[in-house]
Design a protein around this motif. Sequence first.
Motif, mmCIF file in Angstrom:
data_model
loop_
_atom_site.group_PDB
_atom_site.id
_atom_site.type_symbol
_atom_site.label_atom_id
_atom_site.label_comp_id
_atom_site.label_asym_id
_atom_site.label_seq_id
_atom_site.Cartn_x
_atom_site.Cartn_y
_atom_site.Cartn_z
ATOM 1 N N PHE A 91 10.730 61.718 2.395
ATOM 2 C CA PHE A 91 10.694 62.954 3.168
ATOM 3 C C PHE A 91 12.110 63.386 3.535
ATOM 4 O O PHE A 91 12.952 62.566 3.909
ATOM 5 C CB PHE A 91 9.906 62.770 4.464
ATOM 6 C CG PHE A 91 8.429 62.666 4.300
ATOM 7 C CD1 PHE A 91 7.800 61.433 4.325
ATOM 8 C CD2 PHE A 91 7.657 63.805 4.135
ATOM 9 C CE1 PHE A 91 6.419 61.336 4.188
ATOM 10 C CE2 PHE A 91 6.277 63.722 3.989
ATOM 11 C CZ PHE A 91 5.663 62.480 4.012
ATOM 12 N N GLY A 100 17.041 66.547 21.198
ATOM 13 C CA GLY A 100 15.685 66.701 21.686
ATOM 14 C C GLY A 100 14.847 67.689 20.921
ATOM 15 O O GLY A 100 13.640 67.758 21.123
ATOM 16 N N GLN A 103 12.168 67.778 14.646
ATOM 17 C CA GLN A 103 12.530 67.797 13.244
ATOM 18 C C GLN A 103 11.373 68.411 12.458
ATOM 19 O O GLN A 103 10.207 68.130 12.730
ATOM 20 C CB GLN A 103 12.805 66.380 12.749
ATOM 21 C CG GLN A 103 14.027 65.752 13.377
ATOM 22 C CD GLN A 103 14.324 64.373 12.848
ATOM 23 O OE1 GLN A 103 13.867 63.981 11.764
ATOM 24 N NE2 GLN A 103 15.100 63.601 13.591
ATOM 25 N N PHE A 105 9.662 68.679 8.798
ATOM 26 C CA PHE A 105 9.625 67.872 7.590
ATOM 27 C C PHE A 105 9.220 68.691 6.375
ATOM 28 O O PHE A 105 8.383 69.600 6.466
ATOM 29 C CB PHE A 105 8.630 66.719 7.754
ATOM 30 C CG PHE A 105 9.162 65.598 8.601
ATOM 31 C CD1 PHE A 105 9.190 65.699 9.983
ATOM 32 C CD2 PHE A 105 9.646 64.436 8.018
ATOM 33 C CE1 PHE A 105 9.696 64.674 10.771
ATOM 34 C CE2 PHE A 105 10.152 63.401 8.792
ATOM 35 C CZ PHE A 105 10.172 63.531 10.165
ATOM 36 N N GLY A 106 9.802 68.325 5.243
ATOM 37 C CA GLY A 106 9.351 68.853 3.974
ATOM 38 C C GLY A 106 8.057 68.182 3.550
ATOM 39 O O GLY A 106 7.590 67.249 4.202
ATOM 40 N N PRO A 107 7.488 68.617 2.445
ATOM 41 C CA PRO A 107 6.203 68.073 1.989
ATOM 42 C C PRO A 107 6.302 66.680 1.399
ATOM 43 O O PRO A 107 5.286 66.023 1.185
ATOM 44 C CB PRO A 107 5.755 69.077 0.918
ATOM 45 C CG PRO A 107 7.027 69.649 0.412
ATOM 46 C CD PRO A 107 7.955 69.713 1.584
ATOM 47 N N PHE B 35 8.092 62.058 20.734
ATOM 48 C CA PHE B 35 7.407 63.024 19.877
ATOM 49 C C PHE B 35 6.086 62.448 19.395
ATOM 50 O O PHE B 35 5.914 61.232 19.288
ATOM 51 C CB PHE B 35 8.253 63.352 18.636
ATOM 52 C CG PHE B 35 9.632 63.877 18.925
ATOM 53 C CD1 PHE B 35 10.665 63.009 19.253
ATOM 54 C CD2 PHE B 35 9.900 65.233 18.850
ATOM 55 C CE1 PHE B 35 11.942 63.482 19.517
ATOM 56 C CE2 PHE B 35 11.183 65.718 19.105
ATOM 57 C CZ PHE B 35 12.192 64.841 19.436
ATOM 58 N N TYR B 37 3.656 63.243 15.939
ATOM 59 C CA TYR B 37 3.463 63.944 14.674
ATOM 60 C C TYR B 37 2.098 63.576 14.109
ATOM 61 O O TYR B 37 1.606 62.462 14.305
ATOM 62 C CB TYR B 37 4.542 63.553 13.650
ATOM 63 C CG TYR B 37 5.882 64.219 13.857
ATOM 64 C CD1 TYR B 37 6.795 63.701 14.768
ATOM 65 C CD2 TYR B 37 6.235 65.354 13.141
ATOM 66 C CE1 TYR B 37 8.034 64.313 14.954
ATOM 67 C CE2 TYR B 37 7.470 65.965 13.321
ATOM 68 C CZ TYR B 37 8.350 65.438 14.233
ATOM 69 O OH TYR B 37 9.571 66.043 14.412
ATOM 70 N N GLN B 39 -0.161 63.385 10.520
ATOM 71 C CA GLN B 39 -0.101 63.363 9.061
ATOM 72 C C GLN B 39 -1.528 63.430 8.522
ATOM 73 O O GLN B 39 -2.220 62.411 8.442
ATOM 74 C CB GLN B 39 0.626 62.121 8.541
ATOM 75 C CG GLN B 39 0.873 62.165 7.038
ATOM 76 C CD GLN B 39 1.736 61.009 6.557
ATOM 77 O OE1 GLN B 39 1.565 59.867 6.965
ATOM 78 N NE2 GLN B 39 2.671 61.299 5.663
ATOM 79 N N GLU B 44 1.561 65.868 4.615
ATOM 80 C CA GLU B 44 2.722 66.419 5.318
ATOM 81 C C GLU B 44 2.771 65.905 6.749
ATOM 82 O O GLU B 44 1.785 65.413 7.286
ATOM 83 C CB GLU B 44 2.684 67.954 5.312
ATOM 84 C CG GLU B 44 1.629 68.575 6.190
ATOM 85 C CD GLU B 44 0.298 68.783 5.495
ATOM 86 O OE1 GLU B 44 0.014 68.042 4.539
ATOM 87 O OE2 GLU B 44 -0.445 69.683 5.932
ATOM 88 N N LEU B 45 3.928 65.998 7.350
ATOM 89 C CA LEU B 45 4.111 65.574 8.744
ATOM 90 C C LEU B 45 4.217 66.828 9.605
ATOM 91 O O LEU B 45 5.113 67.642 9.430
ATOM 92 C CB LEU B 45 5.371 64.723 8.881
ATOM 93 C CG LEU B 45 5.236 63.291 8.389
ATOM 94 C CD1 LEU B 45 6.583 62.682 8.080
ATOM 95 C CD2 LEU B 45 4.497 62.444 9.420
ATOM 96 N N PHE B 47 4.572 68.485 13.356
ATOM 97 C CA PHE B 47 5.025 68.267 14.731
ATOM 98 C C PHE B 47 3.942 68.725 15.698
ATOM 99 O O PHE B 47 3.362 69.809 15.544
ATOM 100 C CB PHE B 47 6.319 69.053 14.954
ATOM 101 C CG PHE B 47 6.714 69.221 16.396
ATOM 102 C CD1 PHE B 47 6.500 70.408 17.062
ATOM 103 C CD2 PHE B 47 7.298 68.164 17.078
ATOM 104 C CE1 PHE B 47 6.866 70.563 18.379
ATOM 105 C CE2 PHE B 47 7.676 68.309 18.398
ATOM 106 C CZ PHE B 47 7.454 69.509 19.057
ATOM 107 N N ARG B 50 6.928 67.364 21.918
ATOM 108 C CA ARG B 50 8.072 66.558 22.316
ATOM 109 C C ARG B 50 8.145 66.502 23.837
ATOM 110 O O ARG B 50 7.648 67.398 24.534
ATOM 111 C CB ARG B 50 9.381 67.111 21.768
ATOM 112 C CG ARG B 50 9.844 68.366 22.454
ATOM 113 C CD ARG B 50 11.283 68.685 22.113
ATOM 114 N NE ARG B 50 11.681 69.929 22.747
ATOM 115 C CZ ARG B 50 11.538 71.126 22.197
ATOM 116 N NH1 ARG B 50 11.011 71.240 20.996
ATOM 117 N NH2 ARG B 50 11.920 72.199 22.827
ATOM 118 N N PHE B 91 1.535 59.693 14.459
ATOM 119 C CA PHE B 91 2.741 58.905 14.684
ATOM 120 C C PHE B 91 3.395 59.309 15.996
ATOM 121 O O PHE B 91 3.571 60.500 16.276
ATOM 122 C CB PHE B 91 3.757 59.114 13.552
ATOM 123 C CG PHE B 91 3.335 58.553 12.239
ATOM 124 C CD1 PHE B 91 2.704 59.353 11.300
ATOM 125 C CD2 PHE B 91 3.572 57.216 11.930
ATOM 126 C CE1 PHE B 91 2.313 58.831 10.065
ATOM 127 C CE2 PHE B 91 3.185 56.699 10.711
ATOM 128 C CZ PHE B 91 2.549 57.498 9.779
#
Lengths: 114, 116
Positions: A91, A100, A103, A105-107, B35, B37, B39, B44-45, B47, B50, B91
């Motif tokens: 990833f 803070g 992020q 993320f891409g696939p 955070f 996340y 999946q 994909e992850l 968000f 936070r 996660f």
Amino acid sequence: DAGVIQSPRHEVTEMGQEVTLRCKPISGHDYLFWYRQTMMRGLELLIYFNNNVPIDDSGMPEDRFSAKMPNASFSTLKIQPSEPRDSAVYFCASRAGLTGNEQFFGPGTRLTVL
Amino acid sequence: AQKVTQAQTEISVVEKEDVTLDCVYETRDTTYYLFWYKQPPSGELVFLIRRNSFDEQNEISGRYSWNFQKSTSSFNFTITASQVVDSAVYFCALSEGYTGRRALTFGSGTRLQVQP
């Protein structure tokens, strides 16, 4: 705005071959991260960049792995030579500014090394 | 060094049940960020939320709520009236503030299966 773009989405290669994974971060983001996900080790950081400069590469497994960020809109992760244990999902993520902030993320790129 | 522990490997519930996913963290930094996340099976992850270390106020977003307790170093996630679409791996992650690691340290994840 497009999200983080990664290519290829899937890669199957044979042991010993060179593999190059590519990432385009979100425009304006100044941090770029490479993570790897495996069943055994979960999600782990490989390396990250700030303003195109590598900041922390302590997660890079060994010399076979290298990463570059020649400009703010492109990064590569190269494995040479590849080994079966490199099989994983890789990833790329980017972030704007402060620690803070989240992020994005891409696939991911699913790499299989035979 | 920082560490995130998600002790629940897998949870299975029936639709409409409430479920809580546990997250315990370790850090030496006084400033840090937590955070969650998601999946989904597609990989994909995504968000979700936070929290910074100075804000212990709990948060609710629709069916999702988060409980942050510095005293127990926990940041738990509750889904109320679960739905099949909530099935995913979740996660918990940590990043440190000024002196520590700026990248995310992830827990091992909790797989949630919501049965119809």
